[in-house]
Enzyme design. Structure first.
Site, PDB file in Angstrom:
ATOM      1  N   HIS A   1      22.417   1.999  27.168  1.00  0.00           N
ATOM      2  CA  HIS A   1      21.259   2.195  27.802  1.00  0.00           C
ATOM      3  C   HIS A   1      21.702   2.869  29.237  1.00  0.00           C
ATOM      4  CE1 HIS A   1      19.961  -1.194  25.456  1.00  0.00           C
ATOM      5  NE2 HIS A   1      18.803  -0.711  25.001  1.00  0.00           N
TER       6      HIS A   1
ATOM      7  N   GLN B   1       7.100  -2.443  15.584  1.00  0.00           N
ATOM      8  CA  GLN B   1       8.042  -1.915  14.757  1.00  0.00           C
ATOM      9  C   GLN B   1       9.036  -2.974  14.100  1.00  0.00           C
ATOM     10  OE1 GLN B   1       9.647   0.111  18.563  1.00  0.00           O
ATOM     11  NE2 GLN B   1      11.755  -0.392  17.646  1.00  0.00           N
TER      12      GLN B   1
ATOM     13  N   GLY C   1      19.220   7.468  22.362  1.00  0.00           N
ATOM     14  CA  GLY C   1      20.377   7.459  21.884  1.00  0.00           C
ATOM     15  C   GLY C   1      20.625   8.008  20.590  1.00  0.00           C
TER      16      GLY C   1
ATOM     17  N   LYS D   1      22.688   6.635  18.400  1.00  0.00           N
ATOM     18  CA  LYS D   1      22.907   5.709  17.709  1.00  0.00           C
ATOM     19  C   LYS D   1      21.801   5.402  16.553  1.00  0.00           C
ATOM     20  CE  LYS D   1      22.482   1.853  17.662  1.00  0.00           C
ATOM     21  NZ  LYS D   1      22.152   0.450  17.346  1.00  0.00           N
TER      22      LYS D   1
ATOM     23  N   VAL E   1      27.445   5.051  22.748  1.00  0.00           N
ATOM     24  CA  VAL E   1      28.518   4.466  23.424  1.00  0.00           C
ATOM     25  C   VAL E   1      29.174   3.337  22.559  1.00  0.00           C
ATOM     26  CG1 VAL E   1      29.190   3.285  25.623  1.00  0.00           C
ATOM     27  CG2 VAL E   1      27.362   5.029  25.557  1.00  0.00           C
TER      28      VAL E   1
HETATM   29  O1  PAF Z   1      15.239   2.531  20.706  1.00  0.00           O
HETATM   30  C1  PAF Z   1      14.300   1.610  20.931  1.00  0.00           C
HETATM   31  O2  PAF Z   1      14.880   0.833  21.916  1.00  0.00           O
HETATM   32  C2  PAF Z   1      13.073   1.409  20.506  1.00  0.00           C
HETATM   33  O3  PAF Z   1      12.908   1.912  19.361  1.00  0.00           O
HETATM   34  C3  PAF Z   1      12.115   2.447  21.519  1.00  0.00           C
HETATM   35  C4  PAF Z   1      12.502   4.008  21.383  1.00  0.00           C
HETATM   36  C5  PAF Z   1      12.022   2.249  22.914  1.00  0.00           C
HETATM   37  C6  PAF Z   1      10.495   2.357  20.981  1.00  0.00           C
HETATM   38  O4  PAF Z   1      10.263   1.101  21.102  1.00  0.00           O
END
Ligand code: PAF
Length: 290
Positions: free
Chosen positions: A37, A61, A147, A149, A176
Protein backbone atom coordinates in the site's frame (compact mmCIF):
# COMPACT_ATOMS: atom_id res chain seq x y z
CA UNK A 1 -2.90 15.39 6.54
CA UNK A 2 -6.69 15.72 6.58
CA UNK A 3 -9.08 12.96 7.63
CA UNK A 4 -12.68 12.81 6.39
CA UNK A 5 -15.51 10.33 6.75
CA UNK A 6 -18.15 12.29 4.82
CA UNK A 7 -18.53 12.19 1.04
CA UNK A 8 -19.61 15.85 0.92
CA UNK A 9 -16.61 17.08 2.91
CA UNK A 10 -14.23 14.88 0.95
CA UNK A 11 -15.52 16.41 -2.28
CA UNK A 12 -15.12 19.92 -0.85
CA UNK A 13 -11.53 19.26 0.26
CA UNK A 14 -10.63 17.85 -3.15
CA UNK A 15 -12.40 20.73 -4.96
CA UNK A 16 -10.25 23.17 -2.97
CA UNK A 17 -7.06 21.31 -4.01
CA UNK A 18 -8.21 21.50 -7.62
CA UNK A 19 -8.88 25.25 -7.29
CA UNK A 20 -5.29 25.54 -6.08
CA UNK A 21 -4.23 23.98 -9.38
CA UNK A 22 -3.19 20.59 -7.98
CA UNK A 23 -3.60 17.33 -9.88
CA UNK A 24 -5.32 14.59 -7.86
CA UNK A 25 -3.83 11.13 -7.33
CA UNK A 26 -5.90 8.44 -5.63
CA UNK A 27 -5.11 5.18 -3.84
CA UNK A 28 -8.23 3.14 -2.95
CA UNK A 29 -7.59 0.60 -0.18
CA UNK A 30 -9.27 -1.57 2.43
CA UNK A 31 -6.65 -0.52 5.00
CA UNK A 32 -4.32 -2.53 7.26
CA UNK A 33 -1.37 -1.11 5.39
CA UNK A 34 1.79 -2.97 4.41
CA UNK A 35 4.64 -1.88 2.17
CA UNK A 36 2.56 -2.69 -0.94
CA UNK A 37 0.00 0.00 0.00
CA UNK A 38 2.75 2.44 0.98
CA UNK A 39 4.43 1.94 -2.38
CA UNK A 40 1.14 2.95 -4.08
CA UNK A 41 0.89 6.08 -1.90
CA UNK A 42 4.56 7.01 -2.47
CA UNK A 43 4.17 6.59 -6.23
CA UNK A 44 1.06 8.81 -6.16
CA UNK A 45 3.04 11.39 -4.13
CA UNK A 46 5.82 11.47 -6.74
CA UNK A 47 3.49 12.27 -9.62
CA UNK A 48 0.45 14.12 -8.24
CA UNK A 49 -0.08 17.44 -6.44
CA UNK A 50 -2.75 16.17 -4.01
CA UNK A 51 -2.88 12.57 -2.82
CA UNK A 52 -6.12 11.00 -1.58
CA UNK A 53 -6.15 7.58 0.12
CA UNK A 54 -9.43 5.86 0.93
CA UNK A 55 -9.87 3.18 3.57
CA UNK A 56 -13.09 1.22 3.28
CA UNK A 57 -13.60 -2.50 3.87
CA UNK A 58 -16.24 -2.98 1.21
CA UNK A 59 -18.90 -5.51 2.28
CA UNK A 60 -20.16 -5.88 -1.31
CA UNK A 61 -17.01 -7.73 -2.36
CA UNK A 62 -17.11 -10.38 0.38
CA UNK A 63 -19.13 -13.58 0.01
CA UNK A 64 -21.38 -14.75 2.89
CA UNK A 65 -18.75 -17.27 4.08
CA UNK A 66 -15.76 -14.95 3.63
CA UNK A 67 -13.68 -12.96 6.12
CA UNK A 68 -15.52 -9.57 6.21
CA UNK A 69 -15.90 -9.57 10.02
CA UNK A 70 -12.36 -10.85 10.61
CA UNK A 71 -10.69 -8.62 7.99
CA UNK A 72 -7.82 -6.88 9.82
CA UNK A 73 -8.35 -3.19 10.63
CA UNK A 74 -6.21 -0.52 12.32
CA UNK A 75 -7.26 2.94 11.21
CA UNK A 76 -4.96 4.94 13.55
CA UNK A 77 -1.86 3.10 12.41
CA UNK A 78 -3.00 3.37 8.77
CA UNK A 79 -3.45 7.15 9.06
CA UNK A 80 -0.01 7.62 10.53
CA UNK A 81 1.59 5.44 7.81
CA UNK A 82 -0.39 7.21 5.07
CA UNK A 83 0.80 10.60 6.34
CA UNK A 84 4.42 9.41 6.40
CA UNK A 85 4.09 8.08 2.85
CA UNK A 86 2.82 11.47 1.66
CA UNK A 87 -1.00 11.33 1.66
CA UNK A 88 -2.81 14.69 1.90
CA UNK A 89 -6.24 13.28 2.71
CA UNK A 90 -7.50 9.99 4.13
CA UNK A 91 -11.16 9.34 3.31
CA UNK A 92 -12.55 6.61 5.57
CA UNK A 93 -16.32 6.46 5.18
CA UNK A 94 -18.53 4.23 7.31
CA UNK A 95 -20.71 1.60 5.67
CA UNK A 96 -23.81 3.80 6.10
CA UNK A 97 -22.14 6.69 4.29
CA UNK A 98 -21.24 4.52 1.28
CA UNK A 99 -24.39 2.38 1.12
CA UNK A 100 -27.36 4.44 2.19
CA UNK A 101 -30.75 2.76 2.74
CA UNK A 102 -32.26 1.48 -0.53
CA UNK A 103 -28.85 1.34 -2.26
CA UNK A 104 -29.38 -1.15 -5.10
CA UNK A 105 -27.10 -0.35 -8.06
CA UNK A 106 -24.32 -2.68 -9.22
CA UNK A 107 -21.66 -2.64 -11.93
CA UNK A 108 -21.68 -5.95 -13.84
CA UNK A 109 -18.29 -6.86 -15.28
CA UNK A 110 -19.24 -9.84 -17.47
CA UNK A 111 -17.03 -12.86 -18.18
CA UNK A 112 -13.83 -11.24 -16.86
CA UNK A 113 -15.42 -11.38 -13.41
CA UNK A 114 -16.44 -15.04 -13.54
CA UNK A 115 -13.07 -16.69 -14.27
CA UNK A 116 -10.03 -17.30 -11.99
CA UNK A 117 -10.85 -15.67 -8.60
CA UNK A 118 -14.37 -14.91 -9.86
CA UNK A 119 -15.11 -18.64 -10.19
CA UNK A 120 -14.59 -19.31 -6.47
CA UNK A 121 -15.76 -15.86 -5.31
CA UNK A 122 -19.05 -15.30 -7.16
CA UNK A 123 -20.08 -11.63 -7.09
CA UNK A 124 -16.68 -10.50 -5.80
CA UNK A 125 -15.73 -8.46 -8.86
CA UNK A 126 -19.24 -6.99 -9.14
CA UNK A 127 -18.70 -5.71 -5.59
CA UNK A 128 -15.21 -4.42 -6.42
CA UNK A 129 -16.33 -2.69 -9.64
CA UNK A 130 -19.35 -1.12 -7.90
CA UNK A 131 -17.34 0.38 -5.05
CA UNK A 132 -14.48 1.48 -7.31
CA UNK A 133 -16.85 3.30 -9.69
CA UNK A 134 -18.51 4.95 -6.68
CA UNK A 135 -15.15 5.95 -5.16
CA UNK A 136 -13.82 7.26 -8.49
CA UNK A 137 -16.99 9.30 -8.79
CA UNK A 138 -16.50 10.75 -5.30
CA UNK A 139 -12.77 11.53 -5.66
CA UNK A 140 -12.68 12.20 -9.45
CA UNK A 141 -8.92 11.69 -9.57
CA UNK A 142 -6.64 12.32 -12.54
CA UNK A 143 -4.77 9.11 -11.76
CA UNK A 144 -5.71 6.11 -9.58
CA UNK A 145 -3.11 3.57 -8.43
CA UNK A 146 -3.75 -0.17 -8.01
CA UNK A 147 -1.40 -3.01 -7.06
CA UNK A 148 -0.48 -5.56 -9.72
CA UNK A 149 -0.78 -8.30 -7.09
CA UNK A 150 -4.54 -8.14 -7.66
CA UNK A 151 -4.01 -8.59 -11.40
CA UNK A 152 -7.54 -9.66 -12.26
CA UNK A 153 -8.95 -6.72 -10.29
CA UNK A 154 -6.63 -4.32 -12.14
CA UNK A 155 -7.56 -5.76 -15.54
CA UNK A 156 -11.28 -5.51 -14.70
CA UNK A 157 -10.98 -1.94 -13.40
CA UNK A 158 -9.19 -0.85 -16.58
CA UNK A 159 -12.05 -2.38 -18.60
CA UNK A 160 -14.74 -0.73 -16.45
CA UNK A 161 -13.04 2.68 -16.65
CA UNK A 162 -12.69 2.38 -20.42
CA UNK A 163 -16.23 1.02 -20.95
CA UNK A 164 -17.87 3.70 -18.78
CA UNK A 165 -15.66 6.58 -20.04
CA UNK A 166 -14.44 7.43 -16.57
CA UNK A 167 -11.85 10.22 -17.01
CA UNK A 168 -9.17 8.69 -14.75
CA UNK A 169 -5.87 7.10 -15.77
CA UNK A 170 -5.41 3.72 -14.08
CA UNK A 171 -1.81 2.92 -13.11
CA UNK A 172 -0.66 -0.55 -12.05
CA UNK A 173 2.17 -0.68 -9.50
CA UNK A 174 4.46 -3.73 -9.14
CA UNK A 175 3.85 -6.25 -6.36
CA UNK A 176 5.95 -5.72 -3.24
CA UNK A 177 7.39 -8.96 -1.85
CA UNK A 178 8.86 -10.18 1.42
CA UNK A 179 12.54 -11.24 1.26
CA UNK A 180 11.48 -14.87 0.60
CA UNK A 181 9.23 -13.87 -2.30
CA UNK A 182 5.82 -13.96 -0.59
CA UNK A 183 3.63 -11.20 -2.05
CA UNK A 184 2.65 -8.69 0.64
CA UNK A 185 -1.03 -8.90 1.56
CA UNK A 186 -3.14 -7.78 4.50
CA UNK A 187 -4.31 -11.41 4.70
CA UNK A 188 -0.77 -12.69 5.46
CA UNK A 189 -1.56 -11.79 9.08
CA UNK A 190 -3.85 -14.88 9.21
CA UNK A 191 -0.86 -17.22 8.73
CA UNK A 192 0.59 -19.17 11.66
CA UNK A 193 4.43 -19.30 11.73
CA UNK A 194 4.32 -22.76 10.11
CA UNK A 195 1.92 -21.59 7.38
CA UNK A 196 4.01 -18.46 6.83
CA UNK A 197 7.01 -20.74 6.22
CA UNK A 198 5.02 -22.66 3.59
CA UNK A 199 3.49 -19.66 1.76
CA UNK A 200 6.49 -18.69 -0.45
CA UNK A 201 5.91 -21.91 -2.44
CA UNK A 202 3.34 -19.89 -4.43
CA UNK A 203 5.99 -17.53 -5.79
CA UNK A 204 8.44 -20.42 -6.29
CA UNK A 205 5.83 -22.12 -8.49
CA UNK A 206 5.47 -18.96 -10.60
CA UNK A 207 9.26 -18.72 -10.95
CA UNK A 208 9.48 -22.37 -11.99
CA UNK A 209 6.84 -21.77 -14.67
CA UNK A 210 8.65 -18.66 -15.89
CA UNK A 211 11.86 -20.67 -16.05
CA UNK A 212 10.20 -23.44 -18.10
CA UNK A 213 8.82 -20.85 -20.53
CA UNK A 214 12.26 -19.21 -20.78
CA UNK A 215 13.71 -22.62 -21.65
CA UNK A 216 11.29 -22.82 -24.57
CA UNK A 217 8.17 -24.54 -23.21
CA UNK A 218 5.08 -23.05 -24.86
CA UNK A 219 2.46 -25.74 -24.15
CA UNK A 220 0.02 -24.41 -21.56
CA UNK A 221 -0.67 -27.86 -20.12
CA UNK A 222 3.05 -28.50 -19.54
CA UNK A 223 3.55 -25.13 -17.85
CA UNK A 224 0.54 -25.79 -15.60
CA UNK A 225 2.10 -29.17 -14.81
CA UNK A 226 5.24 -27.39 -13.62
CA UNK A 227 3.21 -25.08 -11.35
CA UNK A 228 1.15 -27.97 -9.97
CA UNK A 229 4.32 -29.99 -9.31
CA UNK A 230 5.90 -27.22 -7.22
CA UNK A 231 2.67 -26.47 -5.30
CA UNK A 232 2.30 -30.18 -4.46
CA UNK A 233 5.56 -30.12 -2.52
CA UNK A 234 3.82 -28.13 0.21
CA UNK A 235 1.16 -30.18 2.05
CA UNK A 236 -0.20 -27.16 4.01
CA UNK A 237 -1.29 -25.52 0.76
CA UNK A 238 -4.57 -26.22 -1.00
CA UNK A 239 -4.59 -24.75 -4.51
CA UNK A 240 -7.79 -23.00 -5.54
CA UNK A 241 -6.59 -22.59 -9.13
CA UNK A 242 -3.45 -22.11 -11.16
CA UNK A 243 -3.68 -20.72 -14.65
CA UNK A 244 -1.76 -19.41 -17.64
CA UNK A 245 -4.08 -17.10 -19.57
CA UNK A 246 -4.07 -14.15 -21.96
CA UNK A 247 -3.26 -10.99 -20.01
CA UNK A 248 -6.17 -8.93 -21.34
CA UNK A 249 -8.96 -11.49 -21.89
CA UNK A 250 -7.96 -13.99 -19.14
CA UNK A 251 -8.65 -16.82 -21.60
CA UNK A 252 -6.71 -20.07 -21.64
CA UNK A 253 -5.21 -21.20 -24.96
CA UNK A 254 -3.34 -24.41 -25.81
CA UNK A 255 -0.07 -22.51 -26.34
CA UNK A 256 1.47 -19.48 -24.70
CA UNK A 257 2.15 -16.53 -26.96
CA UNK A 258 2.18 -12.74 -26.50
CA UNK A 259 1.16 -11.08 -23.24
CA UNK A 260 0.16 -13.69 -20.68
CA UNK A 261 -0.60 -13.94 -16.98
CA UNK A 262 0.53 -16.80 -14.78
CA UNK A 263 -1.81 -16.75 -11.79
CA UNK A 264 -2.24 -18.80 -8.61
CA UNK A 265 -4.76 -18.72 -5.77
CA UNK A 266 -4.38 -21.07 -2.83
CA UNK A 267 -5.56 -21.56 0.70
CA UNK A 268 -3.13 -21.96 3.57
CA UNK A 269 -4.92 -22.33 6.88
CA UNK A 270 -7.40 -19.44 7.17
CA UNK A 271 -5.77 -17.37 4.43
CA UNK A 272 -6.61 -17.37 0.74
CA UNK A 273 -3.51 -16.03 -1.00
CA UNK A 274 -3.08 -14.95 -4.62
CA UNK A 275 -0.06 -14.11 -6.72
CA UNK A 276 0.77 -13.74 -10.40
CA UNK A 277 3.47 -13.05 -12.96
CA UNK A 278 2.66 -11.12 -16.17
CA UNK A 279 4.99 -12.09 -19.04
CA UNK A 280 5.53 -11.21 -22.67
CA UNK A 281 6.20 -14.48 -24.44
CA UNK A 282 7.76 -14.27 -27.90
CA UNK A 283 11.22 -15.44 -29.00
CA UNK A 284 12.42 -14.02 -25.71
CA UNK A 285 10.45 -13.97 -22.47
CA UNK A 286 10.17 -10.72 -20.54
CA UNK A 287 8.39 -9.67 -17.35
CA UNK A 288 5.93 -6.88 -18.11
CA UNK A 289 3.71 -4.42 -16.29
CA UNK A 290 -0.05 -4.90 -16.26
O1 PAF B 1 -7.75 -3.91 -3.62
C1 PAF B 1 -8.49 -3.49 -2.69
O2 PAF B 1 -8.01 -3.16 -1.59
C2 PAF B 1 -9.99 -3.40 -2.91
O3 PAF B 1 -10.45 -4.44 -3.69
C3 PAF B 1 -10.43 -2.03 -3.46
C4 PAF B 1 -9.85 -1.77 -4.84
C5 PAF B 1 -9.99 -0.92 -2.51
C6 PAF B 1 -11.96 -1.99 -3.58
O4 PAF B 1 -12.57 -2.22 -2.37
Amino acid sequence: MKFETSITETRQTIAKARQDGLSVGYVPTMGYFHDGHLSLIRTARESCGFVVVSIFVNPLQFGPKEDLAAYPRNIERDCSLAAQAGADLVFAPGEGEMYRPRFSTAVEVGRLGTVLCGASRPGHFRGVATVVVKLLNIVRPDVAFFGEKDAQQLIIIRRVVEDLDIPTTIKGIPTVREADGLAMSSRNVYLTPEERGAAPVIYRALLAAEDAIKRGERRTAEVLGVIGGVLQTEPLLKPDYFAAVGLHDLEERPTLQGEILLAIAARIGKARLIDNLPLDVSDTVKRIAI
